[in-house]
Write a protein that holds these residues in place. Structure first.
Motif, PDB file in Angstrom:
ATOM      1  N   LYS A  88      -7.305  46.040  48.233  1.00 58.41           N
ATOM      2  CA  LYS A  88      -7.541  44.075  47.676  1.00 58.41           C
ATOM      3  C   LYS A  88      -6.223  44.207  46.254  1.00 58.41           C
ATOM      4  CE  LYS A  88     -10.334  40.874  45.196  1.00 58.41           C
ATOM      5  NZ  LYS A  88     -11.895  40.820  45.032  1.00 58.41           N
ATOM      6  N   GLU A  89      -5.893  45.068  45.497  1.00 55.58           N
ATOM      7  CA  GLU A  89      -4.862  45.380  44.667  1.00 55.58           C
ATOM      8  C   GLU A  89      -3.637  45.045  44.476  1.00 55.58           C
ATOM      9  OE1 GLU A  89      -3.298  47.434  40.594  1.00 55.58           O
ATOM     10  OE2 GLU A  89      -5.967  47.978  41.426  1.00 55.58           O
ATOM     11  N   LEU A  90      -3.479  45.913  45.982  1.00 53.38           N
ATOM     12  CA  LEU A  90      -2.059  46.243  46.461  1.00 53.38           C
ATOM     13  C   LEU A  90      -2.244  44.229  47.196  1.00 53.38           C
ATOM     14  CD1 LEU A  90       0.880  47.564  47.186  1.00 53.38           C
ATOM     15  CD2 LEU A  90      -0.769  47.796  48.881  1.00 53.38           C
ATOM     16  N   ALA A  91      -2.801  43.419  48.091  1.00 54.18           N
ATOM     17  CA  ALA A  91      -2.034  42.500  48.564  1.00 54.18           C
ATOM     18  C   ALA A  91      -2.318  41.504  47.501  1.00 54.18           C
ATOM     19  CB  ALA A  91      -3.775  42.010  49.547  1.00 54.18           C
ATOM     20  N   GLU A  92      -2.829  41.637  46.500  1.00 56.05           N
ATOM     21  CA  GLU A  92      -2.708  40.839  45.276  1.00 56.05           C
ATOM     22  C   GLU A  92      -0.935  40.036  44.994  1.00 56.05           C
ATOM     23  OE1 GLU A  92      -5.898  40.786  43.224  1.00 56.05           O
ATOM     24  OE2 GLU A  92      -7.303  39.738  43.768  1.00 56.05           O
ATOM     25  N   VAL A  93      -0.434  41.752  44.456  1.00 51.46           N
ATOM     26  CA  VAL A  93       0.662  42.435  43.874  1.00 51.46           C
ATOM     27  C   VAL A  93       1.618  41.999  45.292  1.00 51.46           C
ATOM     28  CG1 VAL A  93       1.913  44.161  43.197  1.00 51.46           C
ATOM     29  CG2 VAL A  93      -0.741  43.916  42.777  1.00 51.46           C
ATOM     30  N   SER A  94       0.624  42.264  46.853  1.00 50.96           N
ATOM     31  CA  SER A  94       1.995  41.620  47.073  1.00 50.96           C
ATOM     32  C   SER A  94       2.569  40.121  46.888  1.00 50.96           C
ATOM     33  CB  SER A  94       2.031  42.259  48.950  1.00 50.96           C
ATOM     34  OG  SER A  94       2.524  42.277  49.642  1.00 50.96           O
ATOM     35  N   THR A  95       1.375  39.431  47.370  1.00 56.95           N
ATOM     36  CA  THR A  95       0.742  38.101  47.501  1.00 56.95           C
ATOM     37  C   THR A  95       2.038  37.251  46.011  1.00 56.95           C
ATOM     38  OG1 THR A  95      -0.418  37.721  48.915  1.00 56.95           O
ATOM     39  CG2 THR A  95       0.353  36.184  47.765  1.00 56.95           C
ATOM     40  N   GLN A  96       1.512  38.151  45.046  1.00 57.14           N
ATOM     41  CA  GLN A  96       2.810  37.097  43.866  1.00 57.14           C
ATOM     42  C   GLN A  96       4.002  37.868  43.620  1.00 57.14           C
ATOM     43  OE1 GLN A  96       0.068  39.250  40.551  1.00 57.14           O
ATOM     44  NE2 GLN A  96      -1.181  38.061  40.332  1.00 57.14           N
ATOM     45  N   MET A 122       5.952  35.552  46.148  1.00 55.43           N
ATOM     46  CA  MET A 122       5.634  34.040  45.634  1.00 55.43           C
ATOM     47  C   MET A 122       7.021  34.295  44.727  1.00 55.43           C
ATOM     48  SD  MET A 122       1.895  33.572  45.138  1.00 55.43           S
ATOM     49  CE  MET A 122       2.519  32.500  43.054  1.00 55.43           C
ATOM     50  N   LEU A 123       6.976  35.024  43.826  1.00 54.33           N
ATOM     51  CA  LEU A 123       8.612  35.404  43.254  1.00 54.33           C
ATOM     52  C   LEU A 123       9.790  35.329  43.942  1.00 54.33           C
ATOM     53  CD1 LEU A 123       7.302  37.872  40.905  1.00 54.33           C
ATOM     54  CD2 LEU A 123       7.493  35.538  40.266  1.00 54.33           C
ATOM     55  N   LYS A 124       9.595  35.988  45.075  1.00 57.61           N
ATOM     56  CA  LYS A 124      11.097  35.919  46.436  1.00 57.61           C
ATOM     57  C   LYS A 124      11.040  34.985  46.702  1.00 57.61           C
ATOM     58  CE  LYS A 124      10.399  38.704  49.647  1.00 57.61           C
ATOM     59  NZ  LYS A 124      10.263  40.358  50.293  1.00 57.61           N
ATOM     60  N   VAL A 125      10.329  33.780  47.188  1.00 57.17           N
ATOM     61  CA  VAL A 125      10.019  32.926  46.909  1.00 57.17           C
ATOM     62  C   VAL A 125      10.915  31.551  46.229  1.00 57.17           C
ATOM     63  CG1 VAL A 125       8.765  30.704  47.950  1.00 57.17           C
ATOM     64  CG2 VAL A 125       8.393  32.287  49.142  1.00 57.17           C
ATOM     65  N   ASP A 126      10.028  32.086  45.316  1.00 56.31           N
ATOM     66  CA  ASP A 126      11.034  31.353  44.252  1.00 56.31           C
ATOM     67  C   ASP A 126      12.634  31.495  43.632  1.00 56.31           C
ATOM     68  OD1 ASP A 126       7.772  29.785  43.904  1.00 56.31           O
ATOM     69  OD2 ASP A 126       7.510  30.969  41.972  1.00 56.31           O
ATOM     70  N   HIS A 127      12.836  32.548  43.901  1.00 47.68           N
ATOM     71  CA  HIS A 127      13.981  33.453  43.225  1.00 47.68           C
ATOM     72  C   HIS A 127      14.761  32.319  44.492  1.00 47.68           C
ATOM     73  CE1 HIS A 127      17.330  35.528  42.560  1.00 47.68           C
ATOM     74  NE2 HIS A 127      17.405  36.054  44.033  1.00 47.68           N
ATOM     75  N   VAL A 128      14.610  32.379  45.634  1.00 47.54           N
ATOM     76  CA  VAL A 128      15.070  31.648  46.902  1.00 47.54           C
ATOM     77  C   VAL A 128      15.350  30.452  46.404  1.00 47.54           C
ATOM     78  CG1 VAL A 128      15.335  31.051  49.591  1.00 47.54           C
ATOM     79  CG2 VAL A 128      14.670  33.659  48.915  1.00 47.54           C
ATOM     80  N   GLU A 129      14.067  29.643  46.384  1.00 48.23           N
ATOM     81  CA  GLU A 129      14.415  28.159  45.983  1.00 48.23           C
ATOM     82  C   GLU A 129      15.215  28.153  44.451  1.00 48.23           C
ATOM     83  OE1 GLU A 129      10.467  26.944  45.425  1.00 48.23           O
ATOM     84  OE2 GLU A 129      10.123  26.867  47.660  1.00 48.23           O
ATOM     85  N   THR A 130      15.178  28.951  43.628  1.00 44.01           N
ATOM     86  CA  THR A 130      16.002  28.382  42.734  1.00 44.01           C
ATOM     87  C   THR A 130      17.611  28.825  42.885  1.00 44.01           C
ATOM     88  OG1 THR A 130      14.072  29.168  41.211  1.00 44.01           O
ATOM     89  CG2 THR A 130      16.890  29.674  40.748  1.00 44.01           C
TER      90      THR A 130
END
Length: 183
Positions: free
Chosen positions: A92-100, A103-111
């Protein structure tokens, strides 16, 4: 049943039996103390893992052995480190970190996309400013060098053109400073 589950069951059962043995030794030691049995003039002592305990009765000595039973139960607990076994909390913790991370990769691509758009727009503005600057220089040279063409203009028209050129130069400087093109 696979081998991992059988191993967990066997070691878990051993740990449970040792814990029950420790509880039983506590109970029996308490009964011996309560009945007053085992009291002798000499003292009983036990030395275990650097811990030395001295008691005045055999009941207390039996109760102290419960510590050893508990320690043995702790050692017999299964230590399972198989790479194929998934522990729910860690998954579960790994899934949460993976999700975060996603999201950071998507933010990076948008930026990056926004920065590229801004750079493209700044490049267009810089090209536009350069074109205007070249046109102002051409008009200024034309007015200065070509006296014949300028002679046909009236003084009011010449002043109007020069005022217009000065205003355009001022506007161009403001435009370029807004774009941070002037260093």
């Amino acid at each position: 049943m696979n081998g991992e589950i059988v191993t967990l069951i066997i070691y878990g059962s051993i740990a449970l039996l040792l814990a029950v043995g420790g509880i039983y030794s506590l109970r029996m030691g308490f009964k011996l103390i309560a009945k007053g049995k085992g009291k002798k003039p000499e003292e009983s002592s036990i030395n275990f893992l650097g811990l030395k305990a001295t008691t005045g009765s055999i009941g207390a000595l039996v109760m102290i052995t419960a510590f050893m039973w508990g320690w043995a139960a702790k050692l017999s607990l299964p230590q399972y480190d198989d790479g194929q076994t998934k522990i729910t909390a860690l998954t579960k913790e790994l899934a949460e970190v993976s999700t975060q991370f996603d999201m950071l990769k998507v933010d990076h691509v948008e930026t990056q996309s926004q920065l590229l758009k801004q750079k493209s727009q700044n490049d267009r503005y810089a090209a536009y400013a350069k074109t205007i600057e070249n046109n102002i220089l051409k008009l200024t040279r034309l007015l200065i060098s070509n006296n014949n063409a300028v002679r046909s203009l009236s003084v009011i028209e010449k002043d109007t053109i020069q005022t217009l050129l000065k205003k355009q130069k001022t506007d161009l400087q403001k435009f370029k400073s807004n774009l941070n093109l002037i260093k």
